[in-house]
Design an enzyme around this catalytic site. Structure first.
Site, PDB file in Angstrom:
ATOM      1  N   SER A 166       0.845  -1.193   0.000  1.00 17.46           N
ATOM      2  CA  SER A 166       0.000   0.000   0.000  1.00 17.46           C
ATOM      3  C   SER A 166       0.880   1.243   0.000  1.00 17.46           C
ATOM      4  CB  SER A 166      -0.897   0.022   1.227  1.00 17.46           C
ATOM      5  OG  SER A 166      -0.142   0.311   2.389  1.00 17.46           O
ATOM      6  N   ASP A 167       0.350   2.322  -0.515  1.00 16.87           N
ATOM      7  CA  ASP A 167       1.021   3.601  -0.303  1.00 16.87           C
ATOM      8  C   ASP A 167       1.027   3.832   1.209  1.00 16.87           C
ATOM      9  OD1 ASP A 167       2.281   6.045  -0.639  1.00 16.87           O
ATOM     10  OD2 ASP A 167       0.977   6.664  -2.298  1.00 16.87           O
ATOM     11  N   TRP A 168       1.891   4.693   1.676  1.00 14.65           N
ATOM     12  CA  TRP A 168       2.116   4.872   3.113  1.00 14.65           C
ATOM     13  C   TRP A 168       0.838   5.397   3.801  1.00 14.65           C
ATOM     14  CZ3 TRP A 168       5.331   2.426   0.715  1.00 14.65           C
ATOM     15  CH2 TRP A 168       6.617   2.136   1.151  1.00 14.65           C
TER      16      TRP A 168
END
Ligand SMILES: *[C@@H]1O[C@H](CO)[C@@H](O)[C@H](O)[C@H]1NC(C)=O
Ligand SMILES: *[C@@H]1O[C@H](CO)[C@@H](O)[C@H](O)[C@H]1NC(C)=O
Length: 684
Positions: free
Chosen positions: A245-247
């Site tokens: 996932s993106d952060w």
């Protein structure tokens, strides 16, 4: 050939076995430890990688160490120890597979030498709205084929350094405004034909990892979206690596929806949340994560190689600075060159009386990259003013010369009276103009900062050159009053040298616009429904379909300032012929000028009407260097995929049979019928 294939196959089997074997020997806790990160900046103790998954000594698995970003290794704790490379949009502007490969190679090496094993890039989203603050990071520009043609070279060359590349941001993260809440609403066919191709090309080139994005797609979070993650990415598109996932883009334990790894922490993908999930799914995700590292060799680095790898290293070098310079020079787009004011010849510089006037604070306080996670602090950032002074002095950087001077108020790019006087006395005026953007916000406007003086001062110049540094499209209301315009996007640390190379003619410009430059704000007429969205900006609906970028201007017969694909050279090229044989198109071209230079013939196709895709679409291009007076032939072999549309019932690309038309051109500017060759193409 057969032998090679067989051994490649054996190797693939062996890697699968090895991942299987590792997973078989892990406890459930160890397995789940791979499905989430351990926080930012946790490894080594006082070091700084943006993402970490601990290694497993027992099984000889090294830590997984992730770092930003798409234009070089971002080391905020040790600024100036990596190379600030030109941005992804610059790679798009080169239209050059060799430059894409060079960029991937040098960045991959720096990530390896910094001890990381995942490079969080390249950025691949197709630029939909011109004001997107992250357009500079994306190497597709506004066209799926542009990105898809270039990206394989970045993946192959970077992953050759035993690190993984990361295709991001999957998917339809096409704006920064409300990126943490907005839903991009669009149908399947548009996704497959317009937004997926660069990602598909990355998969086909063997990219190891993907990053799912902050936004929702059709009302479902990107990182827990079974349609885009399972049906599309891991199903129809055949991606075998893993999705992180993106952060902070994870909202639930999303294992069953297609997410393999939460980043940067494991708030949702935790042991407690996952321990009762089906073991086949846990195993499958851990294998997806381990396999690509095994494939690129990241788990087989010798102690000797490893001894030299560390986040504390200074990994930039003169060689990498020179690579950044080469790429930047090849990404300069010459939009205008009235009366051939460029290049300035060598004898111009040695002329004792020559006098260059510089305007605009970018001359000494130069922007070289965008803001956010894609920022890299340069070890050395020569300024245009000092670079040109040194050239005029005939000495090293730092040599002074009063042949080149800055005029105006350095605080405000103002003081018109002084500028006009200086302009009149100068042989050449240079206007250095820029604007910036970054992650987390879109641009409020496409205007450049502090450029009001350009129109007023330029008319007093004998020769005038504007050098525009911009993270995307830019408005240039003064373009009629300037002789020459060079655009260099977000050009990286060596840009002043690169611009010098182009201005002198040491590099004949060959960059082409990867995005259309409009005449006015929102010339494409995005409505609020389309951008930035309605219902508290929760819903953005892609009702424009294919009609954005150059396709919009064709469809609505509107005139931008400069078209996608445009860019001049110091020589000239003619298209001499185009012949169609089945799906193969041979294009003849000639360098009609007096200098060697590179042309970029482009093939645009309009599919048969029945296929309901009524616009000219770029299908092929190639950058080719041709000697003065010489002719060359480029052969474009259209694949079945090039002639297909997405069949939503059968989930396959299907050839669009019927009568199509193609145009071979040097840009998407079709206003002059003599500038392109049109041919019929029967699709059978
Ligand atoms: C890293 O090395 C380059 C030259 O290779 C040098 O110019 C730069 O100053 C160094 N960076 C730091 C922070 O010392
Ligand atoms: C966004 O669109 C969906 C589907 O039409 C709708 O259910 C939802 O309420 C909309 N969002 C808002 C905040 O109105």
């Amino acid at each position: 050939m057969k032998l090679l294939l067989a051994s490649a196959l054996l190797a693939a089997v062996a890697q699968a076995d090895r991942a299987d074997d590792l997973v078989n020997r892990m406890t459930l806790e160890e397995k789940i430890s791979y499905l989430g990160g351990r926080g930012m900046g946790t490894y080594p103790d006082d070091g700084w990688y943006v993402g970490t998954v601990y290694g497993l000594d027992r099984l000889d698995i090294p830590a997984l160490l992730y770092n930003d970003g798409p234009q070089g290794f971002r080391d905020d704790a040790r600024p100036g120890t990596t190379t600030a490379f030109p941005s992804g949009l610059n790679i798009a502007a080169t239209w050059d597979t060799e430059m894409a490969g060079l960029w991937g190679d040098k960045m991959g090496k720096e990530f390896f030498d910094k001890g990381a094993n995942v490079m969080l890039g390249p950025g691949l989203n197709v630029a939909r709205v011109p004001v997107n603050g992250r357009n500079f990071e994306y190497m597709s520009g506004e066209d799926p084929v542009l990105g898809a043609t270039l990206v394989p070279h970045v993946i192959e060359k970077s992953q050759a350094h035993k690190i993984l590349a990361n295709a991001k941001h999957w998917v339809n993260n096409n704006q920064e405004t409300n990126r943490n809440s907005v839903s991009s609403n669009l149908d399947e066919r548009l996704r497959y034909e317009m937004y997926y191709p660069p990602f598909q090309a990355a998969i086909d080139a063997g990219v190891g990892s993907f990053m799912c994005s902050y936004n929702k797609i059709n009302h479902v979070w990107s990182c827990e979206n079974p349609e885009t993650l399972l049906t599309d990415l891991k199903g129809n598109m055949g991606f075998e690596g893993y999705v992180m996932s993106d952060w902070g883009a994870t909202h639930s334990p999303s294992l069953m929806e297609g997410l393999d790894q939460e980043m940067a922490d494991s708030d949702f993908m935790s042991y407690d949340n996952l321990k009762d999930m089906p073991i086949e799914n846990i195993d499958a995700s851990v294998k997806r994560i381990l396999k690509p590292f095994i494939t690129v060799g990241a788990f087989d680095i010798t102690d000797e190689e490893n001894a030299d790898r560390s986040i504390y290293n200074n990994v930039t070098s003169d060689e990498h600075f020179q690579a950044a310079r080469t790429i930047a020079a090849n990404s300069h787009v010459l939009l205008k060159n009235d009366n051939d004011v460029l290049p300035l010849t060598a004898d111009f510089w040695t002329n004792a009386d020559m006098n260059v006037a510089m305007f605009g604070t970018q001359a000494f306080d130069n922007a070289i990259g965008g803001q956010g996670s894609g920022r890299v602090d340069a070890a050395w950032k020569p300024t245009p003013l000092d670079t040109f002074k040194a050239r005029a002095a005939g000495g090293e950087y730092g040599s002074d010369s009063d042949k080149v001077s800055y005029y105006g108020d350095p605080e405000s790019d103002d003081d018109i009276a002084e500028m006009k006087t200086a302009a009149e006395a100068a042989d050449v005026c240079f206007f250095w103009i820029s604007t910036m953007s970054g992650e987390g916000g879109d641009r409020g406007s496409l205007s450049l900062d502090n450029d009001a003086h350009v129109a007023q001062v330029a008319e007093h110049c004998k020769k005038s050159v504007a050098v525009v540094t911009t993270p995307g499209a830019a408005l240039m209301p003064w373009s009629d009053s300037i002789d020459a315009i060079l655009v260099n996007f977000m050009p990286g640390c060596a840009s002043a040298f690169a611009t010098m190379d182009v201005v002198l003619g040491d590099v004949n410009p060959s960059g082409k616009l990867p995005i259309t430059f409009p005449n006015v704000e929102n010339q494409e007429g995005f409505t609020e429904i389309q951008y930035p969205g309605i219902d508290d900006a929760e819903n953005v609906t892609y009702t424009e379909g294919w009609s954005f970028g150059y396709r919009f201007y064709h469809y609505h017969q509107a005139q931008p300032n400069y078209y996608f694909g445009e860019g001049l050279s110091y020589t000239t090229f003619d298209l001499t012929k185009a012949t169609v044989d089945g799906q193969s198109v041979k294009v003849g071209l000639k360098n009609t000028g007096s200098l060697v230079g590179s042309a970029v013939p482009q093939l645009y196709l309009q599919l048969p009407e029945e296929c309901d895709e009524p616009l000219w679409m770029l299908k092929k291009f190639e950058k080719i260097s041709i000697e003065a007076g010489e002719e060359a032939t480029v052969e474009f072999d259209l694949t079945d995929r090039d002639l297909s549309i997405w069949n939503v019932d059968d989930d396959v690309f299907e050839k669009c049979v019927g009568d199509a038309t193609l145009r071979v051109a040097f840009s998407a500017n079709f206003n002059d019928e003599d500038s392109y060759i049109e041919k019929d193409l029967t699709i059978a």
